[in-house]
Motif scaffolding. Structure first.
Motif, PDB file in Angstrom:
ATOM      1  N   PHE A 144       1.959  -4.840  18.886  1.00  0.00           N
ATOM      2  CA  PHE A 144       1.135  -3.575  18.415  1.00  0.00           C
ATOM      3  C   PHE A 144       1.566  -3.144  17.016  1.00  0.00           C
ATOM      4  CE2 PHE A 144       0.738  -3.203  23.151  1.00  0.00           C
ATOM      5  CZ  PHE A 144      -0.569  -3.333  23.064  1.00  0.00           C
ATOM      6  N   ASN A 145       2.798  -3.097  16.660  1.00  0.00           N
ATOM      7  CA  ASN A 145       2.895  -2.362  15.342  1.00  0.00           C
ATOM      8  C   ASN A 145       2.665  -3.363  14.286  1.00  0.00           C
ATOM      9  OD1 ASN A 145       4.082  -0.149  16.609  1.00  0.00           O
ATOM     10  ND2 ASN A 145       6.406  -1.156  16.239  1.00  0.00           N
ATOM     11  N   PRO A 146       2.632  -4.838  14.446  1.00  0.00           N
ATOM     12  CA  PRO A 146       2.041  -5.559  13.409  1.00  0.00           C
ATOM     13  C   PRO A 146       0.587  -5.508  13.202  1.00  0.00           C
ATOM     14  CG  PRO A 146       3.823  -6.848  14.366  1.00  0.00           C
ATOM     15  CD  PRO A 146       3.507  -5.660  15.229  1.00  0.00           C
ATOM     16  N   ILE A 147      -0.120  -5.336  14.449  1.00  0.00           N
ATOM     17  CA  ILE A 147      -1.672  -5.229  14.459  1.00  0.00           C
ATOM     18  C   ILE A 147      -1.919  -3.774  13.566  1.00  0.00           C
ATOM     19  CG2 ILE A 147      -3.574  -4.764  15.780  1.00  0.00           C
ATOM     20  CD1 ILE A 147      -2.344  -6.776  17.787  1.00  0.00           C
ATOM     21  N   SER A 148      -1.084  -2.890  14.180  1.00  0.00           N
ATOM     22  CA  SER A 148      -1.416  -1.459  13.419  1.00  0.00           C
ATOM     23  C   SER A 148      -1.302  -1.627  11.807  1.00  0.00           C
ATOM     24  CB  SER A 148      -0.475  -0.549  14.018  1.00  0.00           C
ATOM     25  OG  SER A 148      -0.699   0.805  13.626  1.00  0.00           O
ATOM     26  N   SER A 149      -0.086  -2.273  11.482  1.00  0.00           N
ATOM     27  CA  SER A 149       0.023  -2.376   9.982  1.00  0.00           C
ATOM     28  C   SER A 149      -1.031  -3.311   9.296  1.00  0.00           C
ATOM     29  CB  SER A 149       1.361  -3.130   9.808  1.00  0.00           C
ATOM     30  OG  SER A 149       2.627  -2.076  10.565  1.00  0.00           O
ATOM     31  N   ALA A 150      -1.372  -4.240  10.075  1.00  0.00           N
ATOM     32  CA  ALA A 150      -2.627  -4.848   9.345  1.00  0.00           C
ATOM     33  C   ALA A 150      -3.707  -4.105   9.279  1.00  0.00           C
ATOM     34  CB  ALA A 150      -2.738  -6.156  10.171  1.00  0.00           C
ATOM     35  N   LEU A 151      -4.351  -3.470  10.366  1.00  0.00           N
ATOM     36  CA  LEU A 151      -5.193  -2.884  10.174  1.00  0.00           C
ATOM     37  C   LEU A 151      -5.241  -1.513   8.948  1.00  0.00           C
ATOM     38  CD1 LEU A 151      -6.146  -2.245  13.989  1.00  0.00           C
ATOM     39  CD2 LEU A 151      -7.282  -3.702  12.363  1.00  0.00           C
ATOM     40  N   ASP A 152      -4.138  -0.991   8.894  1.00  0.00           N
ATOM     41  CA  ASP A 152      -3.938   0.070   7.956  1.00  0.00           C
ATOM     42  C   ASP A 152      -3.769  -0.573   6.481  1.00  0.00           C
ATOM     43  OD1 ASP A 152      -3.242   3.004   7.668  1.00  0.00           O
ATOM     44  OD2 ASP A 152      -1.441   1.744   6.446  1.00  0.00           O
ATOM     45  N   TRP A 153      -3.423  -1.678   6.525  1.00  0.00           N
ATOM     46  CA  TRP A 153      -3.341  -2.301   5.091  1.00  0.00           C
ATOM     47  C   TRP A 153      -4.795  -2.661   4.671  1.00  0.00           C
ATOM     48  CZ3 TRP A 153      -4.575  -7.318   3.479  1.00  0.00           C
ATOM     49  CH2 TRP A 153      -4.153  -7.660   2.305  1.00  0.00           C
ATOM     50  N   SER A 154      -5.476  -3.269   5.663  1.00  0.00           N
ATOM     51  CA  SER A 154      -6.776  -3.728   5.484  1.00  0.00           C
ATOM     52  C   SER A 154      -7.646  -2.562   4.851  1.00  0.00           C
ATOM     53  CB  SER A 154      -7.396  -4.622   6.420  1.00  0.00           C
ATOM     54  OG  SER A 154      -6.637  -5.549   7.141  1.00  0.00           O
ATOM     55  N   VAL A 155      -7.398  -1.545   5.591  1.00  0.00           N
ATOM     56  CA  VAL A 155      -8.600  -0.290   5.186  1.00  0.00           C
ATOM     57  C   VAL A 155      -7.862   0.216   4.037  1.00  0.00           C
ATOM     58  CG1 VAL A 155      -8.881   2.098   5.812  1.00  0.00           C
ATOM     59  CG2 VAL A 155      -8.711   0.410   7.412  1.00  0.00           C
ATOM     60  N   ARG A 156      -6.794   0.328   3.684  1.00  0.00           N
ATOM     61  CA  ARG A 156      -6.072   0.930   2.258  1.00  0.00           C
ATOM     62  C   ARG A 156      -6.865  -0.116   1.073  1.00  0.00           C
ATOM     63  NH1 ARG A 156      -3.367   5.352   2.926  1.00  0.00           N
ATOM     64  NH2 ARG A 156      -2.419   5.655   4.993  1.00  0.00           N
ATOM     65  N   GLN A 157      -6.556  -1.514   1.478  1.00  0.00           N
ATOM     66  CA  GLN A 157      -7.115  -2.418   0.311  1.00  0.00           C
ATOM     67  C   GLN A 157      -8.589  -2.334   0.029  1.00  0.00           C
ATOM     68  OE1 GLN A 157      -3.582  -2.953  -0.815  1.00  0.00           O
ATOM     69  NE2 GLN A 157      -4.777  -4.378  -1.605  1.00  0.00           N
ATOM     70  N   VAL A 158      -9.407  -2.165   1.160  1.00  0.00           N
ATOM     71  CA  VAL A 158     -10.898  -1.782   0.812  1.00  0.00           C
ATOM     72  C   VAL A 158     -11.066  -0.685   0.215  1.00  0.00           C
ATOM     73  CG1 VAL A 158     -13.142  -1.616   2.159  1.00  0.00           C
ATOM     74  CG2 VAL A 158     -11.331  -3.385   3.082  1.00  0.00           C
ATOM     75  N   TRP A 159     -10.307   0.459   0.680  1.00  0.00           N
ATOM     76  CA  TRP A 159     -10.607   1.725  -0.189  1.00  0.00           C
ATOM     77  C   TRP A 159     -10.131   1.654  -1.714  1.00  0.00           C
ATOM     78  CZ3 TRP A 159      -6.938   6.501   1.089  1.00  0.00           C
ATOM     79  CH2 TRP A 159      -7.504   7.463   0.505  1.00  0.00           C
ATOM     80  N   ILE A 167      -1.594   6.693  14.786  1.00  0.00           N
ATOM     81  CA  ILE A 167      -2.740   7.535  14.572  1.00  0.00           C
ATOM     82  C   ILE A 167      -3.339   7.136  13.242  1.00  0.00           C
ATOM     83  CG2 ILE A 167      -1.862   9.610  15.878  1.00  0.00           C
ATOM     84  CD1 ILE A 167      -0.827  10.686  12.991  1.00  0.00           C
ATOM     85  N   GLN A 168      -4.583   7.841  12.844  1.00  0.00           N
ATOM     86  CA  GLN A 168      -5.026   7.593  11.572  1.00  0.00           C
ATOM     87  C   GLN A 168      -5.960   6.279  11.652  1.00  0.00           C
ATOM     88  OE1 GLN A 168      -2.675   7.749   8.064  1.00  0.00           O
ATOM     89  NE2 GLN A 168      -4.111   9.182   6.988  1.00  0.00           N
ATOM     90  N   PHE A 169      -5.820   5.396  10.620  1.00  0.00           N
ATOM     91  CA  PHE A 169      -6.965   4.189  10.423  1.00  0.00           C
ATOM     92  C   PHE A 169      -6.883   3.331  11.671  1.00  0.00           C
ATOM     93  CE2 PHE A 169      -6.190   5.138   5.667  1.00  0.00           C
ATOM     94  CZ  PHE A 169      -7.271   6.048   5.602  1.00  0.00           C
ATOM     95  N   PRO A 170      -5.589   2.825  12.238  1.00  0.00           N
ATOM     96  CA  PRO A 170      -5.816   1.805  13.092  1.00  0.00           C
ATOM     97  C   PRO A 170      -6.392   2.040  14.201  1.00  0.00           C
ATOM     98  CG  PRO A 170      -3.546   1.904  12.067  1.00  0.00           C
ATOM     99  CD  PRO A 170      -4.116   2.773  11.495  1.00  0.00           C
ATOM    100  N   PRO A 171      -6.230   2.987  15.126  1.00  0.00           N
ATOM    101  CA  PRO A 171      -7.123   3.334  16.238  1.00  0.00           C
ATOM    102  C   PRO A 171      -8.509   3.583  16.181  1.00  0.00           C
ATOM    103  CG  PRO A 171      -5.570   5.277  15.542  1.00  0.00           C
ATOM    104  CD  PRO A 171      -5.309   4.188  14.626  1.00  0.00           C
ATOM    105  N   ALA A 172      -8.655   4.040  14.855  1.00  0.00           N
ATOM    106  CA  ALA A 172     -10.312   4.364  14.390  1.00  0.00           C
ATOM    107  C   ALA A 172     -10.831   3.237  14.128  1.00  0.00           C
ATOM    108  CB  ALA A 172     -10.278   5.312  12.951  1.00  0.00           C
ATOM    109  N   VAL A 173     -10.129   1.996  13.452  1.00  0.00           N
ATOM    110  CA  VAL A 173     -10.615   0.754  13.398  1.00  0.00           C
ATOM    111  C   VAL A 173     -10.979   0.132  14.851  1.00  0.00           C
ATOM    112  CG1 VAL A 173     -10.553  -1.555  12.469  1.00  0.00           C
ATOM    113  CG2 VAL A 173      -9.947   0.578  11.019  1.00  0.00           C
ATOM    114  N   ALA A 174      -9.990  -0.075  15.407  1.00  0.00           N
ATOM    115  CA  ALA A 174     -10.028  -0.385  16.965  1.00  0.00           C
ATOM    116  C   ALA A 174     -11.130  -0.103  17.802  1.00  0.00           C
ATOM    117  CB  ALA A 174      -8.593  -0.333  17.681  1.00  0.00           C
ATOM    118  N   ALA A 175     -11.085   1.293  17.711  1.00  0.00           N
ATOM    119  CA  ALA A 175     -12.215   1.870  18.493  1.00  0.00           C
ATOM    120  C   ALA A 175     -13.610   1.358  17.937  1.00  0.00           C
ATOM    121  CB  ALA A 175     -12.445   3.489  18.476  1.00  0.00           C
TER     122      ALA A 175
END
Length: 367
Positions: free
Chosen positions: A74-89, A196-204
């Motif tokens: 779970f933690n690697p998935i959360s980190s990957a999602l957070d990194w992806s959102v921040r890179q696009v941002w 919290i923040q970006f990873p669960p929002a992307v997953a939802a």
């Protein structure tokens, strides 16, 4: 004539009420017994799921830092999602408002001609006019990552379900559940797993947007005429070649409609995702509702609507208009050179104007 009429009447199937007699009798007996014993629901029917969920929550809270389920999965998935959102941002901020408008126009011009380019760019400019450019870029970052993941999951699953009736029956339950289940139900589970923040929002967003991608890809591939498949087989195409060269090109419009529906579904959950602390335009809508500030909620919601309209226009353009663009510029290198030149020009204009974000003189306070 009378004999023919009588024969036709006798050939019609009749409703056999005896088939329903036993189930109806059993239902009446069970109802009478239930009302006689107790009018309330029997306690043995209670699965006691709430205490079990509380125990799971306590276990997750105690083991989040060191258990292998989180450290490895779970933690690697959360980190990957957070990194992806921040890179696009970061990319959207680097392009500045002028580059984002040029990118919108180019995508619309390529997919749907000048009409899609004009209306898509006008709608995206409307985001800045109402004063929510920076926050909407966060929303777009969330949406882009969620949409890409939903398509990467949904299109292969759609191909699988189109080729296997058993797979379609197997996934139908999961797709129906994901599509009708309120987002608040699985939002809590995603927060426990991803933080919290970006990873669960992307997953939802992914959970909510995958079903239309699967269903429309499945529908498009199943709608390919049998004659087209037979022609491909007659030329010696194997299963993979037939998929790539015959079925997917024929089902392209339906799959692109699935892309449009994925985008709309993703925007439908953006306000709910703001409950997780994303700090985007949806958070402003939520803040306006909490403070009963109708103007704030309306203006932020209007920015979300403009962004959704922009993505809708550039993803559902007229293919005839798009083909004219390719006729005028048949060479891919020429189109690429024009795009790079427009990006460079927009960046220079933004730097000369000294406006990294949408200029305040163009905004209108509608709140």
């Amino acid at each position: 004539m009378a004999v023919a009429s009588l024969t036709g009447a006798e050939s019609q199937p009749r409703l056999d009420l005896r088939r329903f007699a036993v189930p109806a009798l059993l239902s009446v007996v069970l109802l009478v017994v239930a009302l006689t014993v107790s009018p309330d629901v029997p306690s043995w029917l209670d699965t006691h799921i709430q205490p079990w969920v509380r125990d799971v929550y306590g276990w997750i809270t105690a083991n989040r830092r060191d258990h292998w389920l989180f450290t490895i999965f779970f933690n690697p998935i959360s980190s990957a999602l957070d990194w992806s959102v921040r890179q696009v941002w970061w990319l959207l901020r680097t392009l500045r408002w002028s580059g984002v408008l040029v990118l919108t126009a180019l995508i619309g011009w390529t997919t749907g001609g000048w009409r899609a380019a004009f209306w898509g760019t006008a709608a995206m400019a409307g985001v800045g006019v109402v004063g929510y450019w920076d926050l909407t870029m966060i929303t777009l970052s969330l949406m882009i990552v969620g949409i890409v993941i939903a398509l990467l999951i949904g299109i292969p699953l759609g191909i699988w379900t189109a080729r296997s009736d058993r797979a379609e029956r197997l996934l139908r339950t999961f797709l129906d559940t994901a599509q009708v289940m309120p987002a608040f139900v699985y939002l809590g589970v995603l927060v426990l797993a991803l933080g919290i923040q970006f990873p669960p929002a992307v997953a939802a967003t992914v959970v909510y947007a995958v079903p239309p991608a699967v269903r429309l890809t499945n529908h498009g591939l199943r709608s390919v005429p049998v004659v087209m498949n037979e022609v491909g087989q007659s030329f010696g195409s194997n299963s993979w070649q037939q998929l790539i060269k015959v079925q997917l090109p024929f089902a392209k419009n339906t799959i692109l409609l699935g892309l449009n529906q994925v985008i709309m579904m993703a925007f439908g959950i953006v306000v709910i995702g703001s409950l997780l602390g994303t700090g985007d335009t949806g958070a402003e809508v939520l803040r306006g509702l909490q403070k009963s500030d109708v103007g704030l909620a309306f203006s932020a919601g209007l920015a979300i609507v403009f962004a959704a309209v922009a993505l809708d226009r550039i993803s559902t353009g007229q293919r005839a208009e798009a083909s004219r663009v390719r006729t005028l510029l048949p060479n891919t290198w020429s189109r690429t050179a024009i795009m790079c030149g427009l990006f460079a020009g927009a960046d220079v204009i933004a730097k000369v104007a000294g406006s990294r974000t949408f200029h305040e003189s163009f905004t209108v306070d509608v709140s």
